[in-house]
Scaffold this active site. Structure first.
Site, mmCIF file in Angstrom:
data_model
loop_
_atom_site.group_PDB
_atom_site.id
_atom_site.type_symbol
_atom_site.label_atom_id
_atom_site.label_comp_id
_atom_site.label_asym_id
_atom_site.label_seq_id
_atom_site.Cartn_x
_atom_site.Cartn_y
_atom_site.Cartn_z
ATOM 1 N N LYS A 268 0.599 -1.129 0.129
ATOM 2 C CA LYS A 268 -0.072 0.444 0.253
ATOM 3 C C LYS A 268 0.900 1.027 -0.235
ATOM 4 O O LYS A 268 0.710 2.355 -1.084
ATOM 5 C CB LYS A 268 -1.157 -0.134 1.188
ATOM 6 C CG LYS A 268 -1.779 -1.440 1.511
ATOM 7 C CD LYS A 268 -2.889 -0.916 2.363
ATOM 8 C CE LYS A 268 -2.003 -1.251 3.816
ATOM 9 N NZ LYS A 268 -0.983 -2.537 4.567
ATOM 10 N N ARG B 219 -9.414 1.620 8.559
ATOM 11 C CA ARG B 219 -9.271 0.459 8.371
ATOM 12 C C ARG B 219 -10.316 -0.508 9.582
ATOM 13 O O ARG B 219 -9.955 -1.182 9.985
ATOM 14 C CB ARG B 219 -7.804 1.024 9.651
ATOM 15 C CG ARG B 219 -6.662 -0.362 9.305
ATOM 16 C CD ARG B 219 -5.529 -0.571 9.627
ATOM 17 N NE ARG B 219 -4.370 0.472 9.058
ATOM 18 C CZ ARG B 219 -3.608 0.642 9.138
ATOM 19 N NH1 ARG B 219 -3.741 -1.266 9.368
ATOM 20 N NH2 ARG B 219 -2.199 0.799 8.449
ATOM 21 N N ARG C 244 11.704 -5.347 4.182
ATOM 22 C CA ARG C 244 11.062 -3.840 4.103
ATOM 23 C C ARG C 244 12.484 -3.538 4.397
ATOM 24 O O ARG C 244 12.906 -4.135 5.850
ATOM 25 C CB ARG C 244 9.751 -3.477 4.563
ATOM 26 C CG ARG C 244 9.639 -2.294 5.294
ATOM 27 C CD ARG C 244 8.418 -1.562 5.152
ATOM 28 N NE ARG C 244 7.327 -2.824 5.836
ATOM 29 C CZ ARG C 244 5.967 -2.904 6.627
ATOM 30 N NH1 ARG C 244 5.918 -2.133 4.916
ATOM 31 N NH2 ARG C 244 5.798 -3.533 7.106
ATOM 32 N N ARG D 95 11.482 -1.799 10.754
ATOM 33 C CA ARG D 95 10.485 -1.290 11.575
ATOM 34 C C ARG D 95 10.434 -2.080 12.876
ATOM 35 O O ARG D 95 10.264 -3.577 13.308
ATOM 36 C CB ARG D 95 9.242 -1.654 11.166
ATOM 37 C CG ARG D 95 8.648 0.470 10.039
ATOM 38 C CD ARG D 95 7.655 0.355 9.288
ATOM 39 N NE ARG D 95 6.880 -0.278 9.748
ATOM 40 C CZ ARG D 95 5.315 -0.291 9.155
ATOM 41 N NH1 ARG D 95 5.421 0.570 7.896
ATOM 42 N NH2 ARG D 95 4.685 -0.840 9.557
ATOM 43 N N ARG E 249 -0.890 -8.243 13.551
ATOM 44 C CA ARG E 249 -1.142 -7.508 12.689
ATOM 45 C C ARG E 249 -1.922 -7.924 11.487
ATOM 46 O O ARG E 249 -2.986 -7.589 11.397
ATOM 47 C CB ARG E 249 0.236 -6.878 12.206
ATOM 48 C CG ARG E 249 0.346 -5.501 13.018
ATOM 49 C CD ARG E 249 1.825 -5.063 12.771
ATOM 50 N NE ARG E 249 1.711 -4.961 11.587
ATOM 51 C CZ ARG E 249 3.475 -4.441 10.362
ATOM 52 N NH1 ARG E 249 4.007 -4.934 10.941
ATOM 53 N NH2 ARG E 249 2.886 -3.653 8.969
HETATM 54 P P1 AP5 Z 1 4.492 -1.373 1.660
HETATM 55 O O1 AP5 Z 1 4.602 -0.596 0.522
HETATM 56 O O2 AP5 Z 1 5.462 -1.055 3.229
HETATM 57 O O3 AP5 Z 1 3.326 -2.096 2.811
HETATM 58 P P2 AP5 Z 1 2.453 -1.428 2.941
HETATM 59 O O4 AP5 Z 1 1.046 -2.669 2.573
HETATM 60 O O5 AP5 Z 1 2.273 -0.355 3.079
HETATM 61 O O6 AP5 Z 1 2.397 -2.786 4.856
HETATM 62 P P3 AP5 Z 1 2.595 -1.958 5.552
HETATM 63 O O7 AP5 Z 1 3.039 -2.721 7.222
HETATM 64 O O8 AP5 Z 1 3.557 -0.411 5.898
HETATM 65 O O9 AP5 Z 1 0.971 -1.560 6.201
HETATM 66 P P4 AP5 Z 1 0.607 -1.375 7.421
HETATM 67 O O10 AP5 Z 1 -0.766 -1.050 6.780
HETATM 68 O O11 AP5 Z 1 0.398 -3.337 8.891
HETATM 69 O O12 AP5 Z 1 1.421 -0.888 8.845
HETATM 70 P P5 AP5 Z 1 1.123 1.190 8.265
HETATM 71 O O13 AP5 Z 1 2.130 1.488 8.932
HETATM 72 O O14 AP5 Z 1 0.040 1.449 7.577
HETATM 73 O O15 AP5 Z 1 5.500 -3.245 1.504
HETATM 74 C C1 AP5 Z 1 6.043 -3.691 2.456
HETATM 75 C C2 AP5 Z 1 7.490 -4.248 1.686
HETATM 76 O O16 AP5 Z 1 7.350 -4.975 0.384
HETATM 77 C C3 AP5 Z 1 8.116 -2.899 1.361
HETATM 78 O O17 AP5 Z 1 9.479 -3.389 1.306
HETATM 79 C C4 AP5 Z 1 8.605 -3.405 -0.164
HETATM 80 O O18 AP5 Z 1 9.825 -2.375 -1.081
HETATM 81 C C5 AP5 Z 1 8.348 -4.184 -0.706
HETATM 82 N N1 AP5 Z 1 7.390 -4.451 -2.008
HETATM 83 C C6 AP5 Z 1 5.712 -3.540 -1.962
HETATM 84 N N2 AP5 Z 1 5.352 -3.949 -3.346
HETATM 85 C C7 AP5 Z 1 5.726 -5.646 -3.946
HETATM 86 C C8 AP5 Z 1 6.188 -5.910 -5.448
HETATM 87 N N3 AP5 Z 1 5.241 -5.453 -5.642
HETATM 88 N N4 AP5 Z 1 7.148 -6.953 -5.505
HETATM 89 C C9 AP5 Z 1 8.223 -6.813 -4.500
HETATM 90 N N5 AP5 Z 1 8.468 -6.409 -2.955
HETATM 91 C C10 AP5 Z 1 6.933 -5.454 -2.668
HETATM 92 O O19 AP5 Z 1 0.655 1.191 10.020
HETATM 93 C C11 AP5 Z 1 1.093 0.401 10.805
HETATM 94 C C12 AP5 Z 1 0.402 0.728 12.283
HETATM 95 O O20 AP5 Z 1 -0.269 2.011 13.057
HETATM 96 C C13 AP5 Z 1 -0.469 -0.654 12.746
HETATM 97 O O21 AP5 Z 1 -0.643 -1.943 12.962
HETATM 98 C C14 AP5 Z 1 -2.233 0.535 14.049
HETATM 99 O O22 AP5 Z 1 -0.963 0.409 14.766
HETATM 100 C C15 AP5 Z 1 -0.927 1.965 13.543
HETATM 101 N N6 AP5 Z 1 -2.129 2.461 12.076
HETATM 102 C C16 AP5 Z 1 -2.191 2.441 10.920
HETATM 103 N N7 AP5 Z 1 -3.466 3.250 10.702
HETATM 104 C C17 AP5 Z 1 -4.225 2.771 11.327
HETATM 105 C C18 AP5 Z 1 -5.516 3.045 11.141
HETATM 106 N N8 AP5 Z 1 -6.266 3.572 11.053
HETATM 107 N N9 AP5 Z 1 -6.281 2.663 12.562
HETATM 108 C C19 AP5 Z 1 -5.833 2.384 14.150
HETATM 109 N N10 AP5 Z 1 -4.177 1.968 13.943
HETATM 110 C C20 AP5 Z 1 -3.441 2.696 12.830
#
Ligand code: AP5
Length: 221
Positions: free
Chosen positions: A13, A88, A127, A159, A170
């Site tokens: 994402k 979310r 990552r 991270r 998660r």
């Molecule tokens: P990446 O693009 O980083 O993936 P992502 O889907 O963004 O994954 P996240 O782990 O960041 O999502 P998340 O929703 O768990 O975490 P967030 O930070 O939002 O890609 C992952 C890896 O794959 C990278 O190394 C990339 O290079 C590689 N990659 C990507 N595409 C590829 C491809 N096509 N081929 C090969 N490799 C590829 O949230 C963190 C925390 O914050 C949550 O757990 C929660 O505690 C809190 N939080 C955030 N938002 C909310 C909310 N709305 N409500 C409540 N709590 C929240």
């Protein structure tokens, strides 16, 4: 252009949102980045969010809804944005809908990225993140020019919530709290399912194709 990126942790994402936001010159608003910065700055929201993020749990709805209602009123979001990680939960989805209704705006598409769990875990474990400019890398699939260093010169980090036990939690929380949004947006007829398997470029091309085929987007304010 107003888009939402939905999908499990590690699906891409953040990576895809950043590409599309840059290309279309709209802000990339990522709740994970906002919360990590708040933790780093030791703000009230950051202090509250830290324990939830470290445990792989969701930050309470009321906290994140307030953060996002404030962020979406900043002037750079007036002409559109890409939401990465919000909403979310169904409660957050309803809050976003109310916010949009009040400002007479709408979401154009919700891109739901799907991928097998085994691939998700590999993406997450490889990552690396720039704590300064938030650029996302992967040790195999998206390497920085210089090992361990972002293009902006900052040392990359892994991270804290990317460790195995937290990732399992998660994924569990995603299925329970976030996956119901798939049906929620399907019913509103704005969900676009994207198979996120394949290279970064291939996935970007699939998303870009949908955007190009939508005539309303060129005039969307
Ligand atoms: P990446 O693009 O980083 O993936 P992502 O889907 O963004 O994954 P996240 O782990 O960041 O999502 P998340 O929703 O768990 O975490 P967030 O930070 O939002 O890609 C992952 C890896 O794959 C990278 O190394 C990339 O290079 C590689 N990659 C990507 N595409 C590829 C491809 N096509 N081929 C090969 N490799 C590829 O949230 C963190 C925390 O914050 C949550 O757990 C929660 O505690 C809190 N939080 C955030 N938002 C909310 C909310 N709305 N409500 C409540 N709590 C929240």
């Amino acid at each position: 252009m107003r888009l939402v990126f939905l999908g499990p942790p590690g699906v891409g994402k953040g990576t895809q949102s950043a590409v599309i936001a840059k290309k279309h010159a709209v802000p990339h608003i990522a709740t994970g980045d906002i919360l990590r910065k708040a933790i780093c700055d030791e703000t009230e929201v950051g202090l509250e969010a830290k324990s939830y993020i470290d445990a792989g749990k969701l930050v309470p709805d009321e906290v994140i809804i307030q953060v996002m209602n404030d962020r979406l009123q900043v002037s750079d979001a007036a002409a559109g944005y890409i939401l990465d990680g919000y909403p979310r939960t169904i409660v957050q989805g309803d809050a976003l809908a109310r916010f949009l209704l009040e400002s007479e705006k709408k979401i154009d598409h919700v891109f739901y990225l799907g991928l097998d769990e085994a691939v998700l875990v590999k993406r997450i474990s490889g990552r690396r993140l720039c704590p300064s400019c938030q650029t996302i890398y992967h040790i195999l699939h998206n390497k920085p020019t210089k090992d361990g260093q972002c293009e902006c010169g900052t040392s990359l980090i892994q991270r804290k919530d990317d460790h195995e036990d937290t990732v399992k939690n998660r994924l569990f929380v995603y299925e329970k709290e976030t996956a119901p949004l798939i049906e929620y947006y399907k019913k509103q007829d704005i969900l676009v399912q994207i198979d996120a398997d394949g290279s970064l470029k291939l996935v970007s091309e699939k998303i870009e194709k949908i955007l190009k085929e939508d005539p309303s987007l060129s005039s969307s304010d």
